[in-house]
Design an enzyme around this catalytic site. Structure first.
Site, PDB file in Angstrom:
ATOM      1  N   CYS A  47    -112.497  72.889-112.920  1.00 18.84           N
ATOM      2  CA  CYS A  47    -112.204  71.943-114.003  1.00 18.84           C
ATOM      3  C   CYS A  47    -112.980  72.290-115.263  1.00 18.84           C
ATOM      4  O   CYS A  47    -113.706  71.469-115.807  1.00 18.84           O
ATOM      5  CB  CYS A  47    -112.531  70.514-113.550  1.00 18.84           C
ATOM      6  SG  CYS A  47    -114.124  70.359-112.729  1.00 18.84           S
ATOM      7  N   PHE A  92    -112.053  56.238-103.681  1.00 20.02           N
ATOM      8  CA  PHE A  92    -112.781  56.140-102.413  1.00 20.02           C
ATOM      9  C   PHE A  92    -111.882  55.613-101.295  1.00 20.02           C
ATOM     10  O   PHE A  92    -112.295  54.777-100.485  1.00 20.02           O
ATOM     11  CB  PHE A  92    -114.021  55.259-102.567  1.00 20.02           C
ATOM     12  CG  PHE A  92    -115.085  55.857-103.437  1.00 20.02           C
ATOM     13  CD1 PHE A  92    -115.842  56.930-102.987  1.00 20.02           C
ATOM     14  CD2 PHE A  92    -115.315  55.363-104.711  1.00 20.02           C
ATOM     15  CE1 PHE A  92    -116.820  57.493-103.791  1.00 20.02           C
ATOM     16  CE2 PHE A  92    -116.293  55.921-105.521  1.00 20.02           C
ATOM     17  CZ  PHE A  92    -117.052  56.994-105.059  1.00 20.02           C
ATOM     18  N   ARG A  99    -110.470  55.721 -97.984  1.00 14.83           N
ATOM     19  CA  ARG A  99    -110.795  56.355 -96.709  1.00 14.83           C
ATOM     20  C   ARG A  99    -110.678  55.328 -95.601  1.00 14.83           C
ATOM     21  O   ARG A  99    -111.306  54.267 -95.667  1.00 14.83           O
ATOM     22  CB  ARG A  99    -112.207  56.933 -96.742  1.00 14.83           C
ATOM     23  CG  ARG A  99    -112.423  57.893 -97.907  1.00 14.83           C
ATOM     24  CD  ARG A  99    -113.815  58.404 -98.004  1.00 14.83           C
ATOM     25  NE  ARG A  99    -113.987  59.182 -99.220  1.00 14.83           N
ATOM     26  CZ  ARG A  99    -115.070  59.921 -99.488  1.00 14.83           C
ATOM     27  NH1 ARG A  99    -116.069  59.973 -98.614  1.00 14.83           N
ATOM     28  NH2 ARG A  99    -115.154  60.599-100.615  1.00 14.83           N
ATOM     29  N   ARG A 146    -110.824  51.441 -96.167  1.00 16.00           N
ATOM     30  CA  ARG A 146    -111.657  51.088 -97.315  1.00 16.00           C
ATOM     31  C   ARG A 146    -111.107  51.758 -98.568  1.00 16.00           C
ATOM     32  O   ARG A 146    -110.631  52.890 -98.518  1.00 16.00           O
ATOM     33  CB  ARG A 146    -113.111  51.532 -97.109  1.00 16.00           C
ATOM     34  CG  ARG A 146    -113.816  50.873 -95.940  1.00 16.00           C
ATOM     35  CD  ARG A 146    -115.240  51.384 -95.786  1.00 16.00           C
ATOM     36  NE  ARG A 146    -115.243  52.789 -95.366  1.00 16.00           N
ATOM     37  CZ  ARG A 146    -115.696  53.798 -96.103  1.00 16.00           C
ATOM     38  NH1 ARG A 146    -116.156  53.589 -97.324  1.00 16.00           N
ATOM     39  NH2 ARG A 146    -115.670  55.036 -95.646  1.00 16.00           N
TER      40      ARG A 146
END
Length: 261
Positions: A105, A244, A246, A249
């Site tokens: 990036c 996040f 996963r 969650r």
């Protein structure tokens, strides 16, 4: 997966012990893209879906807009070259000169077509929403469908989802390339994107958010974290960012009305 990896003999340490083992390492190739006989860019990428990558790159950088803009596509796999003949692009010279594009990036990607981004990216009007359960399903897909990552630890992956099913997938050493491959796959197949979800294994930077905005996808679900600039852009462009993600969650950062309990 044979074409995607090479084997290297390495020394693996475990506590005080050193052991010589064979290790799978992900391949990286330079893919040079030509448009209307002009060399546009060299993309450092994984050697999969290279035609889709070239099309998605040209689409997201403003060279082409609709399938009818592409007259012919040819590829030389041995020398990693792709030639696209298409509708003359009036801004071709202004869009970019020849570039060498890192798979990571770096600033080269961010500065590609900054002026053109303002013309291509508009706030989304989609009211598409999904149940929270569906968001968890995409997170689970990322976890369970990454054989090349499990073999090498060296790639990013992503997909386009609808009603809990992955309808397009891609992977690459470069985060940006994952999105260009998805764009090119949708472009080729005529797949709808405006009421779909993108799920992604990495973090969400402002550059990634702009890719999503150009694809006109209203919901992005990522395993990684977003940056503050990505969140500011997402709010302004009416894009839902989930990070996040996963197992059971996740964090909903922007436009939460698109995720329903």
């Amino acid at each position: 997966m044979t074409n995607e990896t090479v084997t290297h003999t390495i020394l693996k340490a475990n506590g005080p012990q050193l052991k010589e083992v064979d290790d799978n390492v992900v391949r990286e190739i330079p893919l040079t893209v030509h448009y209307n006989r002009e060399e546009i860019a060299t993309l450092l990428c994984s050697p999969s879906q290279t035609e889709e990558l070239a099309l998605g790159f040209l689409l997201n950088e403003g060279f082409i807009r609709v399938p009818e803009d592409v007259y012919e596509l040819r590829q030389d796999p041995a020398d990693h070259l792709v030639w696209v003949e298409g509708k003359p692009c009036l801004l071709q010279k202004e869009l970019m000169s020849k570039r060498f594009v890192s798979a990571c990036c770096g600033k080269s990607r961010a500065s590609f077509c900054f002026a053109n981004d303002a013309l291509m990216v508009k706030p989304l009007t989609s009211s598409h929403s999904i149940p929270l359960k569906e968001a968890y399903e995409y997170a689970a897909f990322l976890q369970s469908h990454l054989p090349l990552f499990q073999a090498t630890g060296g790639i990013h992956s992503g997909g386009v989802g609808y009603q809990g099913q992955a309808i397009l997938t891609s992977y690459d050493i470069g985060r940006h390339n994952v999105f260009d491959k998805l764009s090119g796959s949708a472009f080729r197949s005529g797949s709808e994107l405006e009421n779909r979800v993108i799920f992604f294994s990495g973090r969400v930077s402002s550059e990634i958010l702009l890719k999503v905005a150009k694809m006109k996808v209203p919901i992005l679900i990522a395993r990684g974290a977003p940056t503050d600039m990505a969140l500011s852009q997402a709010s302004a462009l009416n894009i839902t960012i989930v990070g996040f993600a996963r197992e059971q969650r996740l964090n909903i950062y922007t436009c939460p009305e698109r995720i329903n309990v």
